[in-house]
Scaffold this active site. Structure first.
Site, PDB file in Angstrom:
ATOM      1  N   ASN A 193       0.826  -1.191   0.000  1.00  0.00           N
ATOM      2  CA  ASN A 193       0.000   0.000   0.000  1.00  0.00           C
ATOM      3  C   ASN A 193       0.873   1.260   0.000  1.00  0.00           C
ATOM      4  O   ASN A 193       2.098   1.187   0.118  1.00  0.00           O
ATOM      5  CB  ASN A 193      -0.959  -0.027   1.198  1.00  0.00           C
ATOM      6  CG  ASN A 193      -2.241   0.720   0.941  1.00  0.00           C
ATOM      7  OD1 ASN A 193      -2.259   1.717   0.238  1.00  0.00           O
ATOM      8  ND2 ASN A 193      -3.328   0.247   1.525  1.00  0.00           N
ATOM      9  N   HIS A 197      23.180   0.367  11.951  1.00  0.00           N
ATOM     10  CA  HIS A 197      24.392   1.179  11.984  1.00  0.00           C
ATOM     11  C   HIS A 197      25.241   0.771  13.188  1.00  0.00           C
ATOM     12  O   HIS A 197      24.729   0.248  14.169  1.00  0.00           O
ATOM     13  CB  HIS A 197      24.039   2.663  12.059  1.00  0.00           C
ATOM     14  CG  HIS A 197      23.215   3.100  10.881  1.00  0.00           C
ATOM     15  ND1 HIS A 197      23.774   3.346   9.651  1.00  0.00           N
ATOM     16  CD2 HIS A 197      21.884   3.287  10.739  1.00  0.00           C
ATOM     17  CE1 HIS A 197      22.824   3.686   8.807  1.00  0.00           C
ATOM     18  NE2 HIS A 197      21.660   3.649   9.439  1.00  0.00           N
ATOM     19  N   THR A 249      10.517  -6.932  16.236  1.00  0.00           N
ATOM     20  CA  THR A 249      11.935  -7.057  16.531  1.00  0.00           C
ATOM     21  C   THR A 249      12.392  -8.506  16.552  1.00  0.00           C
ATOM     22  O   THR A 249      13.594  -8.772  16.609  1.00  0.00           O
ATOM     23  CB  THR A 249      12.262  -6.424  17.898  1.00  0.00           C
ATOM     24  OG1 THR A 249      11.518  -7.110  18.911  1.00  0.00           O
ATOM     25  CG2 THR A 249      11.906  -4.946  17.910  1.00  0.00           C
ATOM     26  N   ARG A 272       4.299  -8.288  20.319  1.00  0.00           N
ATOM     27  CA  ARG A 272       4.152  -9.487  21.148  1.00  0.00           C
ATOM     28  C   ARG A 272       2.929 -10.250  20.672  1.00  0.00           C
ATOM     29  O   ARG A 272       2.004  -9.678  20.094  1.00  0.00           O
ATOM     30  CB  ARG A 272       4.027  -9.107  22.618  1.00  0.00           C
ATOM     31  CG  ARG A 272       2.781  -8.328  22.915  1.00  0.00           C
ATOM     32  CD  ARG A 272       2.810  -7.641  24.290  1.00  0.00           C
ATOM     33  NE  ARG A 272       1.593  -6.906  24.528  1.00  0.00           N
ATOM     34  CZ  ARG A 272       1.221  -5.774  23.938  1.00  0.00           C
ATOM     35  NH1 ARG A 272       1.996  -5.232  23.035  1.00  0.00           N
ATOM     36  NH2 ARG A 272       0.096  -5.182  24.239  1.00  0.00           N
TER      37      ARG A 272
END
Length: 183
Positions: free
Chosen positions: A85, A115, A165, A180
């Site tokens: 989208n 980084h 993550t 979660r």
């Protein structure tokens, strides 16, 4: 033999993004993205040909709404019927595979590069990239962010605004920051 920065990036090693070859690849991607984002929808179709040309692989019936952004394009693989989208961003310093029938909501971002934590090395452009894999029939809600190294299993749902993550199991539903499992 010394590896080029592009070879280091492809191997998942530390590399400097401040490199003429990588600069040229990013410039090529910017031109393709610009063409895609500025073409009239009736002229563009499912995606601009320049954008499709830089991707690693694009299956049938893929559709990318404008605006879209990617850093290289060369690491992006899109499965059949994938839909991105408006406002999606893929920073593809490593392979990004989006499976058949997967849908990304507006403003979904996928980031492959990290980084360096040392400020001097970060200033020197040092980064490392990890792949992102999104299985088949995944739905990622608007504004979600998927970080480097994450795999999202087939049929999973990522709630709007989630920050992913860690890996998401097939069929799981995740929400929140960090994402979660919703039970």
């Amino acid at each position: 033999m010394t590896k080029s920065e592009r070879e280091k990036m492809a191997a998942g090693e530390w590399y400097t993004c401040l490199d003429p070859e990588l600069d040229a690849l990013r410039a090529s991607a910017r031109r393709a993205v610009h063409e895609h984002n500025t073409m009239a929808p009736d002229e563009r179709g499912r995606m601009a040909s320049a954008l499709e040309a830089i991707f690693a692989a694009v299956a049938a019936d893929v559709f990318i709404e404008a605006p879209f952004h990617c850093s290289y394009g060369i690491n992006i693989t899109l499965g059949a019927g994938a839909y991105l989208n408006a406002g999606c961003t893929i920073l593809d310093s490593a392979p990004v595979a989006i499976g058949d029938g997967s849908m990304l909501g507006p403003r979904v971002h996928i980031y492959c590069a990290e980084h360096h934590k040392d400020v001097a090395l970060r200033r020197a452009g040092l980064e490392i990239a990890q792949p992102v894999t999104i299985g088949k029939d995944v739905w990622i809600g608007g504004g979600a962010i998927v970080l480097a190294g994450v795999t999202i299993g087939d049929g999973a749902i990522v709630g709007a605004g989630a920050v992913v993550t860690r890996d998401v199991a097939a069929g799981a539903r995740v929400v929140g920051n960090p994402a979660r499992v919703l039970r």
